[in-house]
Every structure is written in structure tokens, then in C-alpha cells.
Design an enzyme around this catalytic site. Structure first.
Site, PDB file in Angstrom:
ATOM      1  CB  SER A 191      12.499   5.752  38.915  1.00  8.61           C
ATOM      2  OG  SER A 191      12.301   4.511  39.561  1.00  8.61           O
ATOM      3  CE  LYS A 234      15.048   2.388  37.423  1.00  7.38           C
ATOM      4  NZ  LYS A 234      14.151   2.875  38.481  1.00  7.38           N
ATOM      5  CB  SER A 249      11.104   3.020  35.541  1.00  7.71           C
ATOM      6  OG  SER A 249      11.704   3.712  36.606  1.00  7.71           O
TER       7      SER A 249
END
Length: 484
Positions: free
Chosen positions: A61, A64, A312
């Protein structure tokens, strides 16, 4: 020539010393863990520590961060998703609408059933009680796969991998639970709200912990067509209901059933059917304000990015990723053009992702590959351009909020509020990218831990390990060293 050679050798020596000074921390990691890190002084740009920063790793993640940066640069802070009902106001006569009405979905991850109900109420308020035609649900904003290449197949039934379709309602997620009807129950009882247009059956046995271990059983789900699921396997007794979150497999059918129900609830009859339409909206219709019968706008991009980064949120990330592809290439968005658009946009701002492999915007794909060095190029840009981008405020803060509020690797009193980062976790992956507010100023860092087995902390004869070696023990030592 001799002087140049000596400078080169000196540079290599200094880099080697920097790496060696921090490699002692690796004894705190489980055996076999792949580690890369890069730490830079934010003010002087001097490298503080580094190790295998060029090695490509699975980002999870922290991907991102790329999505947030690209979205802010290209879509802009005033960007909102728009879900629009289009038609011809002249076609409304005596409570009837002559012809088809289209609801254009945009991949808005915030759109709820309640928002759709309000859209339909706005439609009714214009005097429409009956539609003499079809009610079309247009999904042309995106095309291609709903999930990125490289996602684990057995994760697709749960809500953190909900499909990034153009049609999203209630985050394409259905909530429910499993409970025990009595203390001696041998089968679990499934509850799914009656208003959810899905078909979920259950045959889950209730067993002891010992029986579960002996039978090698777990809670399983089989996903079939038309949002049909079967829950099976076993669970151990528990006092509270076991929460369930099913990702909608077919968002088109899910939305059709919801909207058919909501049309009935608000009192709009349809002589035709509620059906899917994949024809792209024409430029003339898109730009014609007179054709807009009702509209829902999402919160501003900054609000979405706060949710995406601090918590997230995978659905927001992948929807933005496809939206970037759609806007940049002026065609339906997908994971392929989202990737190309991201690389192009970042390169226009001096960030060259070189040999990185970008499969999605969320980091769920195991195909993604990024290095600590490449992430640092993004992090330096985000840090130096923070007045313009305002992304640092969307990072989680150790011990305070987001995914770092209870993160064991930064939960010391000394680190509370000092580590500000984006986390990235998958099975065997634990990454962090951000900054540490140290005693001598801000330090930018990228930490990538891949391939670790938390159950494997056996001592290696070549690298003596701490008897309780773990990722969290390493993180604490790593960040405390940066801080001090």
C-alpha cells in the site's frame, strides 16, 4: 586522473561505512527477510543510511503515495466525482417521461444507496412518476478487469478488495455476521440484512480449537455468478458475532437490483427495465447542462486522499488510478492506461519511475515492483512541494491516527507523533515511506521489508539474531536510530 580516482574510491568507502553502521539492525529481523532502506536528511539532502536501495520490492500500500501524488498533480484539488442522471426535460409530459433515462456512473467510491435515493427523489420532484422506456445504468467510464493483474484470488471475496468498477454502490460491499444460536450449537447462524440484493448460504460448523487444528479447517467462501455466495468450513465458539464483509462480485447486477427497488420506493414506475448500458456518453450530451436531470457530487479530492492515505483505502486508490487513465487518455479508464498515465504525469514533474512495474493504484497486486530509491524520488518531491500538494497531512501519524495509531513498530513514547508515514502491508510485506521529525531536523525515509516469515526467527550462524527477532523490533530500533 589520480585525483578523480581517489575521490571515487573515497565515495565508495563512505557509502560502505554508512551501510555497515546500520546493518547491525538486521539481526532483529526474522531469518530470510529481504530489506531495503534509504534515509536522507531533508534539509541537506545528505544520505544518512542506505541498503539495497536499488533492489525492486513488492510495495503493497505504499503504492498509494504514487496514486495520491499523481491525482493531486493531474486531477487537482477541486476534483469531484459526478454521478449524473441525463435525459430530455422536454420529454416530461403529465407525470410521464417519454423514452429512456440514463444514470451515468463515474467510479465514485463514495456513492451510497442513500445518495441514489436522493437522486431519484430529485427526478420525481421534476414531475416524473412514470418512465415510458428503460432506466439505463451506464458503466462506460471504466473498462477492462475489475481487479488488477496479480491480486490473490482468495482475497477477492472480501471487502478490502472490492472491485473498482465504474458502478460502485455502498463501496461494492455487503456486511453481515455469523453467530451461535445457543451454547451447544453445532452450526453457525448467518445474518445478512434483508435489503441486500445478494444470495448467501451458509454451512459453517462450530468446532473447538483442537478440532479446528486436527481437521485443518477454516472459514471459507465460494463466489458464484449473480452475487451468489456459499460460506462453509468451521469456526470456534465466540461470545460476539463474527463480522463478515463480502465484496460484490457483480456490481452491475447489484446496482440494477438496488435501483429497481429504490425506483419503487420513491414512486417512479418504469415500463421497460433497469439495465446496463456501456455506450460512452457523447461530448455534446456531456457538455449540455439542459440534459442533466439530477446530479450527485463526491467530496473534494483532498477529502478522498485523507481517507485513502490515512486508512489505506484500496477502493479509492484503484478508482482514482482508473480515473487518471480515463482523464489523461480521454478514453475509458482501466489498469493499463492508468499505469501509463501515472508514469507520464510523474515524469513531466521530474519523477522518472524507470524500471518500476505499476499494476494498480492500491498496491494489492503482487506484480507491482518499486525500489526504495524510486520511492525516495517521490517522497522528496512531495516533501519539497508540500505547500502546493498538501499531501504530508494525509500521512498516518505514529500513535495518533490512521494505520499508525496502533502500529507496534512505532508505539513507543519517544516516537509518538514523530513518525509520519504511509504504510504498506501484505503477507510477508511490511513497508513504510515518510518522514521522521528527529532531534536534528526532518529525515525522509523509505523502509521496505519483503519476504519475511514472522514464525521464522531461528538463529543464523552467520548473522546472530535477537531471540525475539521480529519486524516490529526492527522497526522500533530503525526509527529510534533515525530520531536520535
Amino acid at each position: 586522473m589520480l585525483k578523480v580516482g581517489l575521490l571515487f574510491i573515497s565515495s565508495l568507502f563512505c557509502t560502505s561505512v554508512i551501510a555497515q553502521e546500520w546493518q547491525d539492525l538486521q539481526a532483529l529481523l526474522p531469518k530470510g527477510t529481504q530489506v531495503s532502506y534509504l534515509v536522507i536528511d531533508a534539509k541537506t539532502k545528505i544520505k544518512v543510511a542506505s541498503f539495497q536501495e536499488e533492489s525492486l520490492r513488492t510495495p503493497a500500500s505504499v503504492q498509494k503515495l504514487l496514486t495520491a501524488t499523481t491525482a493531486k498533480l493531474y486531477l487537482g484539488e477541486k476534483y469531484r466525482y459526478q454521478t449524473v442522471i441525463k435525459g430530455n426535460k422536454k420529454a416530461i409530459k403529465k407525470g410521464q417521461y417519454q423514452g429512456d433515462i440514463s444514470l451515468y456512473f463515474s467510479g465514485d467510491p463514495t456513492l451510497t444507496r442513500k445518495n441514489i435515493r436522493q437522486l431519484l427523489r430529485n427526478l420525481k420532484a421534476q414531475g416524473i412518476n412514470r418512465i415510458k422506456g428503460d432506466f439505463l445504468l451506464n458503466n462506460s467510464q471504466f473498462n477492462g478487469y475489475q481487479w488488477s493483474d496479480g491480486q490473490a484470488w482468495n482475497d477477492l471475496g472480501v471487502c478490502y478488495t472490492a472491485p473498482a468498477n465504474a458502478i460502485i454502490v455502498n463501496r461494492n460491499c455487503v456486511l453481515g455476521n455469523l453467530s451461535l444460536a445457543s451454547e451447544d450449537a453445532t452450526k453457525a447462524t448467518l445474518y445478512i440484512p434483508s435489503y441486500e440484493p445478494v444470495d448467501i448460504s451458509s454451512d459453517v460448523s462450530v468446532v473447538s480449537k483442537a478440532q479446528r487444528a486436527e481437521q485443518f479447517c477454516a472459514l471459507e467462501v465460494t463466489r458464484n455468478s449473480n452475487n451468489n455466495y456459499h460460506l462453509w468450513g468451521c469456526m470456534v465458539p465466540r461470545e460476539r458475532a463474527f463480522p463478515l464483509a463480502f465484496a460484490v462480485t457483480d456490481p452491475n447486477t447489484y446496482a440494477q437490483r438496488i435501483i429497481a427497488s429504490e425506483l419503487q420506493q420513491v414512486g417512479i414506475a418504469v415500463s421497460g427495465t433497469v439495465k446496463i448500458d456501456s455506450q460512452p456518453i457523447t461530448p455534446a450530451l456531456k457538455q449540455d447542462p439542459a440534459s442533466t436531470l439530477a446530479v450527485y457530487q463526491s467530496p473534494l479530492l483532498d477529502v478522498l486522499l485523507q481517507q485513502m492515505m490515512k486508512e489505506s483505502d484500496n477502493l479509492i486508490a484503484d478508482s482514482l488510478f482508473k480515473t487518471i487513465g480515463a482523464q489523461y487518455f480521454q478514453q475509458p479508464g482501466n489498469f493499463r492506461n492508468g499505469s501509463q498515465a501515472m508514469k507520464a504525469i510523474l515524469k513531466e514533474h521530474g519523477i522518472d519511475l524507470e524500471n518500476a512495474y505499476i499494476a494498480d493504484g492500491s498496491g494489492l497486486s503482487r506484480h507491482n515492483l518499486m525500489s526504495a530509491e524510486l520511492f525516495m524520488s517521490v517522497m522528496k518531491f512531495v516533501y519539497t512541494q508540500d505547500k502546493q500538494l498538501g499531501l504530508i497531512s494525509s500521512f498516518a501519524i505514529a500513535g495518533i491516527d490512521g494505520t499508525l495509531k496502533y502500529h507496534r513498530g512505532v508505539n513507543t513514547a519517544a516516537l509518538k507523533g514523530k513518525v509520519i508515514a504511509k504504510t504498506g502491508s501484505l503477507k510477508g510485506v511490511a513497508n513504510l515511506v515518510g518522514l521522521v521529525k528527529g532531534k536534528t531536523g526532518d529525515k525522509l525515509f523509505v523502509l521496505m521489508l519483503n519476504g519475511y516469515n514472522p514464525e521464522n526467527s531461528a538463529v543464523d550462524a552467520n548473522i546472530p539474531r535477537h531471540p525475539k527477532a521480529s519486524v516490529y523490533l526492527f522497526e522500533k530500533a530503525f526509527f529510534e536510530r533515525i530520531f536520535h
